[in-house]
Scaffold this motif. Sequence first.
Motif, PDB file in Angstrom:
ATOM      1  N   UNK A 199       0.843  -1.194   0.000  1.00 19.97           N
ATOM      2  CA  UNK A 199       0.000   0.000   0.000  1.00 19.97           C
ATOM      3  C   UNK A 199       0.880   1.247   0.000  1.00 19.97           C
ATOM      4  N   UNK A 200       0.518   2.198  -0.844  1.00 19.71           N
ATOM      5  CA  UNK A 200       1.207   3.478  -0.907  1.00 19.71           C
ATOM      6  C   UNK A 200       0.184   4.607  -0.761  1.00 19.71           C
ATOM      7  N   UNK A 201       0.520   5.594   0.035  1.00 21.56           N
ATOM      8  CA  UNK A 201      -0.294   6.801   0.148  1.00 21.56           C
ATOM      9  C   UNK A 201       0.612   7.993  -0.146  1.00 21.56           C
ATOM     10  N   UNK A 202       0.230   8.789  -1.124  1.00 22.85           N
ATOM     11  CA  UNK A 202       1.039   9.961  -1.475  1.00 22.85           C
ATOM     12  C   UNK A 202       1.117  10.927  -0.293  1.00 22.85           C
ATOM     13  N   UNK A 203       2.236  11.553  -0.144  1.00 22.31           N
ATOM     14  CA  UNK A 203       2.418  12.567   0.904  1.00 22.31           C
ATOM     15  C   UNK A 203       1.365  13.662   0.776  1.00 22.31           C
ATOM     16  N   UNK A 204       1.014  13.990  -0.465  1.00 20.95           N
ATOM     17  CA  UNK A 204       0.040  15.052  -0.712  1.00 20.95           C
ATOM     18  C   UNK A 204      -1.386  14.643  -0.364  1.00 20.95           C
ATOM     19  N   UNK A 205      -1.610  13.350  -0.034  1.00 15.84           N
ATOM     20  CA  UNK A 205      -2.958  12.888   0.302  1.00 15.84           C
ATOM     21  C   UNK A 205      -3.398  13.357   1.683  1.00 15.84           C
ATOM     22  N   UNK A 206      -2.442  13.743   2.525  1.00 22.91           N
ATOM     23  CA  UNK A 206      -2.758  14.105   3.904  1.00 22.91           C
ATOM     24  C   UNK A 206      -3.186  15.561   4.001  1.00 22.91           C
ATOM     25  N   UNK A 207      -4.321  15.791   4.612  1.00 24.29           N
ATOM     26  CA  UNK A 207      -4.874  17.144   4.755  1.00 24.29           C
ATOM     27  C   UNK A 207      -4.072  17.965   5.755  1.00 24.29           C
ATOM     28  N   UNK A 226       8.928  11.417   5.142  1.00 20.31           N
ATOM     29  CA  UNK A 226       7.726  10.585   5.080  1.00 20.31           C
ATOM     30  C   UNK A 226       7.957   9.361   4.201  1.00 20.31           C
ATOM     31  N   UNK A 227       8.524   9.555   3.042  1.00 16.35           N
ATOM     32  CA  UNK A 227       8.748   8.450   2.110  1.00 16.35           C
ATOM     33  C   UNK A 227       9.638   7.377   2.717  1.00 16.35           C
ATOM     34  N   UNK A 228      10.586   7.785   3.567  1.00 16.60           N
ATOM     35  CA  UNK A 228      11.547   6.850   4.143  1.00 16.60           C
ATOM     36  C   UNK A 228      11.123   6.280   5.495  1.00 16.60           C
ATOM     37  N   UNK A 229      10.305   7.007   6.231  1.00 16.90           N
ATOM     38  CA  UNK A 229      10.098   6.679   7.639  1.00 16.90           C
ATOM     39  C   UNK A 229       8.676   6.261   8.000  1.00 16.90           C
ATOM     40  N   UNK A 230       7.754   6.365   7.068  1.00 14.30           N
ATOM     41  CA  UNK A 230       6.355   6.021   7.367  1.00 14.30           C
ATOM     42  C   UNK A 230       5.947   4.782   6.580  1.00 14.30           C
ATOM     43  N   UNK A 231       5.332   3.851   7.262  1.00 17.42           N
ATOM     44  CA  UNK A 231       4.836   2.644   6.627  1.00 17.42           C
ATOM     45  C   UNK A 231       3.318   2.626   6.568  1.00 17.42           C
ATOM     46  N   UNK A 232       2.774   1.915   5.581  1.00 16.40           N
ATOM     47  CA  UNK A 232       1.327   1.770   5.436  1.00 16.40           C
ATOM     48  C   UNK A 232       1.007   0.289   5.218  1.00 16.40           C
TER      49      UNK A 232
END
Length: 568
Positions: A199-207, A226-232
């Motif tokens: 699963x991938x969520x774009x950084x820009x998806x977060x309000x 975010x790309x390196x340190x956050x998992x989904x």
Amino acid sequence: MNKLSIIGVALMGAVTIVGCKSSDADAPLSWEIGEPTTGDYPDDYYAGGRLGTTTVNTATAFEQPTKAVEDANMMTAFNEGEYLFEKDYNTNIDGAFHGLGPVYVRRGCLYCHPGYGHGARQTSYKADSHRNGYLLVIYDKTTNAYLRSVASMPQTGAVKPFKAPIDEDKIRIAWNSYTDEWGNQFPDGETYSLIYPEVKIDYSAFYAPVVVQRGGTDVVLTKEQYDNEVGVLLESTIGIYGTGLTDAIDDDEITAQWRKESEYYNSIGRTDALNPAMWNQSTNSWNSYYTNSLQGDGTKYVRRYTYALSRGPILDAAGANAIWNITNVTRSDRRYHYLDMAGIYYAQTSSKDPEVQAGFTDYINRMDPAKAHPEWHTGDLEKDIYTYLTSKSLDAEMSDQQYKNLMIWHRGLAVPAARNTTTDDFKEGKRLFSQIGCATCHRPSWQTGEDHIQDPAKFFTSDSDMPRYPHQTIWPYTDFVQHRLWMKNDIRTGWCRTTPLWGRGLAGKCGSGVERMHDCRARNVMEAIMWHGCSQEGGKSDAYDSVVNFRNLTKYQRQQIVYFIESI
């Protein structure tokens, strides 16, 4: 809806299980349901005991009340609770289903629990997709903690003028193939396939800004961080039938199971075999209990519910929580919005959003026409929005009686009787299931205790408030302990409570998801078993030896185990 008592007429049917056969190869295996008063059936036929088993095996098998509901004259409340479960909530300011939002995970319960059971595997994430039982698990890979700036059950829906915390159009689910150490093939040549979600969520998806907590301090992450340190990851709902029966097991009995496994692992030198966040193997005692000091008095209870063991007794567990935070419908003991882990970031962002400000006056005048909360109507839009979103004194949108009825229904759902229990294939599958080690974690049976009502939130205090199941032998096939399977894209933290197996063979008939495992990666029982055999993703599965034993069986013996699992 046709509800049938456990003391009902005998139902007979037939089903053909592909790959299994009875002594007569041309005869279909019987889908056995018999008259429970005759005593002709073994104890494990009564999966939920005499008070908690239904003989219904039709499309409504997961929806039936227990005998305890009927004995307590609670059928009216049960039916009203069911009604609240089945309907979507809306943005009205009155009526049985008002109060949706301002943000939400789903509009109602059946999206996640189709047919009252397990969610189904999805290829995209849409909150309003029927059978989407997925919850997004968004976490800090450094600490394994949830993000501070979204809810632990992240929301992708909002009521205008508010905006969704996550734009679901920017969520992508890919299903990848996986090859295990045996090349997805049994020694006799039979093959199988395995898949897992990414699963991938774009950084820009977060309000709101993306925030994690490091060293007790909230930190806003850049896109690169975010790309390196956050998992989904994904976690799907499980069936809700029979949960009240497992709630009737004494805390001391679950503690004894943990202690038994702890002592065994210690004896073979595996001092890290149980989750240290939950259990101390050196002292054979709990490191963590479930408590509720917000609505309750902080009394400690043994953890038993959710994959992460985040909850204790059912009356303050997933269902009691979900009817509030999934829809954001308030009640008298929860007069606040479910927004994010910190409680401020969504409110801060919304309060400064010009589009939210432009629509807020009309919204709040509709929500509070009598201006009973003058603090939301000062004319300072930024302040009013923030005050409304962070209020701890919202009006209750679900009545106390509605909530009680919902929980009577929740605690009152029966478990379908086991099928095929008198057949040779069932008996041999059961024997093999135990012989190869599956019953070690999927413990077959438990005894319930006195079943005095426990509610950490202190909303329910009397035994007469709920249906009860004292002194029953039940067959959920779980040890209530967390284990590790070391799967590719594993569950958050790697620790997962053993999932009950009872009733799952009826999932397809009931319209629930037929997939298995926490994220629906296993499309059938065979795949679920083989996912238990991982040894390449950082460790060796706790069930690895059992899977090796399973591989060494004949094809027909493997099919008998699958047949047994589908029948219990």
